[in-house]
Structure formats: C-alpha cells, structure tokens
Enzyme design. Structure first.
Site, PDB file in Angstrom:
ATOM      1  N   GLU A  68      -3.897   1.838  -7.352  1.00 27.63           N
ATOM      2  CA  GLU A  68      -4.273   2.805  -6.587  1.00 27.63           C
ATOM      3  C   GLU A  68      -3.411   4.106  -6.652  1.00 27.63           C
ATOM      4  O   GLU A  68      -2.341   4.327  -6.172  1.00 27.63           O
ATOM      5  CB  GLU A  68      -4.156   2.436  -4.937  1.00 27.63           C
ATOM      6  CG  GLU A  68      -5.188   1.436  -4.493  1.00 27.63           C
ATOM      7  CD  GLU A  68      -5.493   1.569  -3.111  1.00 27.63           C
ATOM      8  OE1 GLU A  68      -6.469   1.275  -2.909  1.00 27.63           O
ATOM      9  OE2 GLU A  68      -4.645   1.790  -2.263  1.00 27.63           O
ATOM     10  N   HIS A  81       0.718  -1.232   0.118  1.00 36.25           N
ATOM     11  CA  HIS A  81      -0.118  -0.034   0.065  1.00 36.25           C
ATOM     12  C   HIS A  81       0.915   1.267  -0.063  1.00 36.25           C
ATOM     13  O   HIS A  81       2.134   1.309   0.568  1.00 36.25           O
ATOM     14  CB  HIS A  81      -0.893  -0.068   1.185  1.00 36.25           C
ATOM     15  CG  HIS A  81      -1.988   1.033   1.085  1.00 36.25           C
ATOM     16  ND1 HIS A  81      -1.674   2.295   1.322  1.00 36.25           N
ATOM     17  CD2 HIS A  81      -3.318   0.982   0.973  1.00 36.25           C
ATOM     18  CE1 HIS A  81      -2.823   2.959   1.100  1.00 36.25           C
ATOM     19  NE2 HIS A  81      -3.627   2.290   0.870  1.00 36.25           N
ATOM     20  N   GLY A 106      -7.472   9.057  -0.226  1.00 39.88           N
ATOM     21  CA  GLY A 106      -7.698   9.517   1.151  1.00 39.88           C
ATOM     22  C   GLY A 106      -7.993  11.013   1.092  1.00 39.88           C
ATOM     23  O   GLY A 106      -8.621  11.549  -0.003  1.00 39.88           O
ATOM     24  N   SER A 156     -10.421   6.761  -3.407  1.00 41.30           N
ATOM     25  CA  SER A 156     -11.667   7.499  -3.260  1.00 41.30           C
ATOM     26  C   SER A 156     -12.719   7.038  -3.860  1.00 41.30           C
ATOM     27  O   SER A 156     -13.587   7.571  -4.472  1.00 41.30           O
ATOM     28  CB  SER A 156     -11.632   9.001  -3.750  1.00 41.30           C
ATOM     29  OG  SER A 156     -10.530   9.747  -2.873  1.00 41.30           O
TER      30      SER A 156
HETATM   31  P1  PGA Z   1      -9.602   5.648   0.230  1.00 41.33           P
HETATM   32  O1  PGA Z   1      -8.351   4.796   0.472  1.00 41.33           O
HETATM   33  O2  PGA Z   1     -10.743   4.896  -0.310  1.00 41.33           O
HETATM   34  O3  PGA Z   1     -10.077   6.367   1.589  1.00 41.33           O
HETATM   35  O4  PGA Z   1      -9.215   6.776  -0.717  1.00 41.33           O
HETATM   36  C1  PGA Z   1      -7.998   3.508  -0.538  1.00 41.33           C
HETATM   37  C2  PGA Z   1      -6.902   3.195  -0.006  1.00 41.33           C
HETATM   38  O5  PGA Z   1      -6.111   3.819   0.681  1.00 41.33           O
HETATM   39  O6  PGA Z   1      -6.756   1.867  -0.236  1.00 41.33           O
END
Ligand code: PGA
Length: 252
Positions: free
Chosen positions: A163, A93, A169, A211
């Site tokens: 991602e 991640h 985030g 998101s």
């Molecule tokens: P988010 O996070 O959906 O809050 O943007 C996704 C992630 O970090 O896996």
C-alpha cells in the site's frame, strides 16, 4: 484464489450500521464465490458480527498487541481476537505506523497472530517515491523484518499488502499504476527470496491497496500481478464493493 479484503477503518460508528454492512457484504461473498471476500472491522464490532456471520464471509480485525503479557492497558490480544473467531488481522497499516507502530512490533504481532491461526495482513509501502529509488529500502526493511521473524513454515499463511502511502485515502497524490504495482510485487518476492530462498518467496500472498475501486481493480490483477486487494473507502459502500467483486471475479 483472488482475495478481496475490506478495511473498514474506524467506521461505521453504530453497531446496527456495522451489522447491516456486514450482511450486505456477506451477500456479495455468496454471489462471487470464486473470490475470497473478507472484512477487517473495528474490534468493537467484531464479536457481534462474527456471531451473526459465520460462513462464506471471513471477518477479521485491524490491529493486535505485539506482546502477550496481560499487563497492557488498552490493548487487545491475538487470543481475544481468536476467541471471537477472527480469521484475519491487519498489521502495520500506514495509519498505525504513523501512530508509532514499528517494524519490530509488526513482526511480533504477525507471529502472535499466526500462533493463534489468524492470518496477518501485513501492510508495507513507502510514504513517497524519489528518483533515486531510496523508497525501495523502506519496503525492503518492512518486508525483511516480518519474513525473518515468523517461522518459515508459516510463510504460506502470510499476506502482504503493498500500500503506497501516497496512493491511500482521500489525500492520495494520485493512483498507482498497474506497472508500479507489478514492479513492487516482483521486488517484494525478490526481498523474500534473498532472505529465505526462491521457493519460500512464492508462498506469500501479495495484495495491492490504495484507492482501489471498481474501475481500476481488474488491471491490478491482470497487469499488476496483485493476488487481491485491501480496500478502504469502497468497502464501506456495498454497491461499489459488489461491482469491484464482480469485476475481479471475472478474472478468477
Ligand atoms: P483506500 O484505503 O482504499 O480508501 O485508499 C486503503 C487502505 O488504507 O487500506
């Protein structure tokens, strides 16, 4: 099957809240059986959640040691996760990469998880985009390292979550578009095809994360080519997570 994985990150703080959220998510998994629902929970909460929740909802972790020798203070091994019935584990991640996790460690962790029959959810993604497309080489290196390290026969167990860091985030610059997602899904398969062949590239499951919410998810499947999602914030809100599940179950 469309896969919906919640990434709880470092929440909830209390064990009782974690169990209550897990139970609500179990209800979502039972309602929308056409999709696969999973939660990747803090390691601390894993044992008692997997003890109470055995079927329908898959439970996993968010990180694992990249080595199997036991003299590693503070780390958790793939074997330990297995002993508490973890079915998935996030590796690579961007938040762990920011703390120093390298492509090599991500690949080794994925291999150790597969040995224990835990599905690695390997996150890849660029920090930012540039007009020259240099960001593609970041994703290429991240993907190549994993697919060329794990045994070929285990590619069909591998999940890659694209991602883009800039879309994750609270501090996201903006949401990615389904078109941007589709381009990256094609690109990731091409990287795998170049390394291992076209046939192998089709075996890997590719998710989208960043998101994702109840409003934008469906388009990432129908137009974006995502085979599911890794969801952060919305997975902590059972009402919104249920709406998200409902909207993508319509496409399943
Ligand atoms: P988010 O996070 O959906 O809050 O943007 C996704 C992630 O970090 O896996």
């Amino acid at each position: 099957m469309i896969l919906l994985i919640g990434n709880w990150k470092m929440a909830p703080e209390k064990a009782s809240d974690a169990l209550s959220l897990a139970k609500k998510t179990l209800a979502i998994a039972r309602t929308y059986k056409k999709i696969g629902v999973a939660i990747c929970v803090p390691t601390m909460h894993l044992p008692f959640i997997t003890k109470q929740i055995k079927k329908t909802l898959a439970v996993g972790a968010q990180g694992v040691a990249a080595m199997s020798e036991i003299a590693q203070t503070g780390l958790v091994s793939a074997g330990m996760l297995k002993s508490y019935s973890a079915q998935y584990c996030i590796v690579g991640h961007s938040e762990s990469r920011a703390r120093g996790e390298t492509d090599e460690q991500v690949a080794l962790s994925a291999g150790l998880l597969l040995q224990k029959k835990i599905i690695p959810v390997v996150c890849v993604g660029e920090k930012e985009r540039d007009a020259h497309g240099w960001y593609l080489s970041t994703v290429k290196e991240q993907v190549e390292k994993v697919v060329t390290t794990i045994p070929k026969a285990q590619l069909k167990q591998l999940v890659i979550a694209y991602e883009p860091v800039w879309a994750i985030g609270k501090n996201a610059v903006r949401e990615a578009t389904p078109v941007e997602c589709r381009e990256m899904v094609i690109f990731i398969r091409k990287v795998i095809a170049d390394a291992l062949g076209e046939k192998e590239s089709q075996k890997v499951t590719i998710l989208y994360g960043g998101s994702v919410n109840e409003q934008n998810a469906a388009a990432f499947v129908s137009e974006g080519g995502a085979q599911g999602f890794l969801v952060g914030r919305v997975s902590l809100d059972a009402r919104r997570f249920a709406m998200l599940a409902k909207n993508i179950a319509l496409l399943a």
